[in-house]
Write an enzyme that holds these catalytic residues in place. Structure first.
Site, PDB file in Angstrom:
ATOM      1  N   TYR A   1      28.109  32.862  53.020  1.00  0.00           N
ATOM      2  CA  TYR A   1      29.133  32.089  53.732  1.00  0.00           C
ATOM      3  C   TYR A   1      30.416  32.063  52.897  1.00  0.00           C
ATOM      4  CZ  TYR A   1      25.453  31.150  57.050  1.00  0.00           C
ATOM      5  OH  TYR A   1      24.468  31.313  57.987  1.00  0.00           O
TER       6      TYR A   1
ATOM      7  N   ARG B   1      24.823  24.675  46.234  1.00  0.00           N
ATOM      8  CA  ARG B   1      23.695  25.561  46.560  1.00  0.00           C
ATOM      9  C   ARG B   1      24.137  27.020  46.498  1.00  0.00           C
ATOM     10  NH1 ARG B   1      19.854  26.847  51.740  1.00  0.00           N
ATOM     11  NH2 ARG B   1      17.951  26.487  50.582  1.00  0.00           N
TER      12      ARG B   1
ATOM     13  N   GLY C   1      11.331  24.169  53.459  1.00  0.00           N
ATOM     14  CA  GLY C   1      11.984  24.247  54.755  1.00  0.00           C
ATOM     15  C   GLY C   1      10.995  24.359  55.882  1.00  0.00           C
ATOM     16  N   ARG C   2      10.354  25.524  55.965  1.00  0.00           N
ATOM     17  CA  ARG C   2       9.444  25.765  57.084  1.00  0.00           C
ATOM     18  C   ARG C   2       8.295  24.771  57.107  1.00  0.00           C
ATOM     19  NH1 ARG C   2       9.755  32.164  55.936  1.00  0.00           N
ATOM     20  NH2 ARG C   2      10.107  31.300  53.860  1.00  0.00           N
TER      21      ARG C   2
HETATM   22  C1  PHB Z   1      20.724  30.314  60.176  1.00  0.00           C
HETATM   23  O1  PHB Z   1      21.097  29.588  61.105  1.00  0.00           O
HETATM   24  O2  PHB Z   1      19.991  31.297  60.375  1.00  0.00           O
HETATM   25  C2  PHB Z   1      21.156  30.020  58.811  1.00  0.00           C
HETATM   26  C3  PHB Z   1      22.053  29.002  58.583  1.00  0.00           C
HETATM   27  C4  PHB Z   1      22.460  28.713  57.305  1.00  0.00           C
HETATM   28  C5  PHB Z   1      21.960  29.455  56.266  1.00  0.00           C
HETATM   29  C6  PHB Z   1      21.063  30.452  56.474  1.00  0.00           C
HETATM   30  C7  PHB Z   1      20.646  30.740  57.754  1.00  0.00           C
HETATM   31  O3  PHB Z   1      22.353  29.172  55.029  1.00  0.00           O
END
Ligand code: PHB
Length: 358
Positions: A173, A220, A313-314
Site C-alpha cells: 500500500y 505494520r 487472522g483466519r
Molecule cells: C484484502 O482485502 O485482500 C487485503 C486488505 C489489506 C491488506 C491485505 C489484503 O493489507
C-alpha cells in the site's frame, strides 16, 4: 504485557482484517459492533484497514475515519471491542496505486509515488478482476495533503475512543510504495536514498504524534513480501532502517507480517526471506507477529523471545472466542471462504462460540 503504557489482558491480537461491512460512505454499521464484540477477548484489537480519505480507498464498503458520521459509527464498535478489557487500535490506511479510477472521487486514476502500474496482479472490482492503472504521480503538495489526512484520521480515532493507531505500511500500500524502488522512481526528497524513501512515513508519524502520543502509534510492515509488485534489491536494508528509526522514536509497537504471507494469501517464503526475529531484535518495544500461526507456534515464538504478541487472522474469524478456546484446549473451527468480503451476517457474525459446560 504493556503496550503504550497500557496493560494488555493477554498476548493474543485480533489483527486488521478487511471484511467490507461498512456503508458505502465508510460509516461503520451495527453488524460490525456485533463482530467486534464477539472477538473482544483478544488482548489487542486492531481495526480492519480504515481509510484516511476517499482517495485512499480501493474496495467498496471499507470503513473510514475522515467524516463525523464515521466517527459516530465507530464509537459503539470501539466500545464493544473493549468490553472485556482489550486495548483497541485503529489501522489507518491509504492504498495509493492499489485503488482504481472507478472508485476515485474524481474518476481519475489513483495516486502513487511514481507513474508505475502494478503488474502481475489484478484489481478486485465488483465485476471481476481487471488490470491496475498507471497512477498519477503525487506532487509534494499532494503528499502534504495525505500527511494531513493521516493526522485528521488519528484525531478522529481518538475522538471515537481508540487507544492508538497503527500505520499500515505493509502489503504494497502507499507507505510500502514509497519504500520500494519498483514503485518509487522519484528523484526529489521522497525518492532515491533509503532516508528519502522513509520520509513520507516519518512525516506521517510527526503529524500523527501531534494528535496522539508517540507511544500510541504502531507500524505494520511486511518486509519479505512482494505482493502487489513491490520489489527492491535491498529490502533488508530498507526495513532494518525503518525499524531502527521507529524504535528510536519510541513507537508503541512493531507489527510484522510473517514471511509466509503475501497480502491475503499464503506463499512459500522466498529465498532470502527476512525472519521476524531478525527485525524484531532491532525494535526496543513490543513486537507483534501475524500470519499462519497456530496456538503452538505462537507459544513457541513468545517462548523463544522472538515475539511478544501474536496475531491470528483466519483463526479469529472462524473462532470468535479464540482466547477461551486456546485456554481450554478446545478444537478450532475452520474458515469458510464465503462471506469473507462483504455481504451480511453469513460468514461474518455467524461463527458459533464454544458451548460452555456450565
Ligand atoms: C484484502 O482485502 O485482500 C487485503 C486488505 C489489506 C491488506 C491485505 C489484503 O493489507
Amino acid at each position: 504485557m504493556k503496550l503504550g503504557g497500557q496493560t494488555l489482558p493477554n498476548r493474543l491480537v485480533l489483527p486488521p482484517l478487511t471484511r467490507s461491512r461498512a456503508q458505502d460512505d465508510g460509516v461503520p454499521t451495527p453488524i460490525m459492533v456485533e463482530y467486534y464484540r464477539q472477538r473482544a477477548g483478544a488482548g489487542l484489537v486492531i481495526s480492519e484497514g480504515t481509510v484516511v480519505s476517499a482517495q485512499g480507498a480501493s474496495y467498496a464498503r471499507v470503513p473510514g475515519l475522515y467524516s463525523d458520521a464515521q466517527v459516530d459509527g465507530w464509537r459503539p464498535v470501539v466500545a464493544a471491542a473493549r468490553s472485556c478489557g482489550a486495548i483497541v487500535y485503529a489501522q489507518l490506511w491509504h492504498v495509493g496505486r492499489q485503488a482504481h479510477s472507478s472508485v476515485q472521487p474524481d474518476g481519475c486514476p489513483p495516486w502513487g509515488p511514481s507513474p508505475v502500474a502494478i503488474t502481475g496482479w489484478q484489481y478486485r472490482s465488483p465485476h471481476g478482476r481487471i488490470p491496475f492503472e498507471v497512477p498519477r504521480e503525487l506532487s509534494e503538495e499532494a503528499i502534504a495533503e495525505i500527511v494531513a489526512q493521516f493526522a485528521v484520521a488519528a484525531r478522529n480515532a481518538v475522538a471515537a475512543g481508540f487507544d492508538g493507531v497503527e500505520l499500515h505500511a505493509a502489503n504494497g500500500y502507499l507507505f510500502d510504495q514509497f519504500l520500494n524502488s519498483s514503485s518509487n522512481r522519484r528523484t526529489d526528497r521522497y525518492g532515491g536514498s533509503v532516508e528519502n524513501r522513509l520520509r513520507f512515513l516519518h512525516e506521517v508519524i510527526d503529524a500523527v504524534s501531534a494528535e496522539t502520543r508517540i507511544n500510541r502509534i504502531g507500524v505494520r510492515i511486511s518486509p519479505s513480501s512482494t505482493w502487489m509488485d513491490v520489489f527492491d534489491p535491498d529490502k533488508r536494508g530498507i526495513y532494518s532502517e525503518l525499524v531502527r528509526g521507529i524504535s528510536e522514536r519510541g513507537l508503541a509497537y512493531l507489527h510484522l507480517v510473517e514471511p509466509g504471507i503475501a497480502g491475503s494469501l499464503d506463499t512459500n517464503p522466498q529465498d532470502g526471506a527476512i525472519e521476524s526475529a531478525e527485525l524484531g531484535s532491532l525494535f526496543d518495544g513490543p513486537v507483534i507477529v501475524t500470519g499462519g500461526h497456530t496456538p503452538r507456534t505462537a507459544a513457541a515464538a513468545v517462548g523463544a523471545g522472538s515475539a511478544d504478541l501474536v496475531g491470528f487472522g483466519r483463526l479469529f474469524i472462524a473462532n470468535p472466542d479464540l482466547p477461551r478456546r486456546i485456554q481450554a484446549g478446545a478444537e478450532l473451527a475452520d474458515l469458510r471462504q464465503k462471506g469473507l468480503y462483504g455481504g451480511g451476517p453469513a460468514g461474518y457474525t455467524d461463527y458459533p462460540e464454544l458451548q460452555s459446560s456450565n
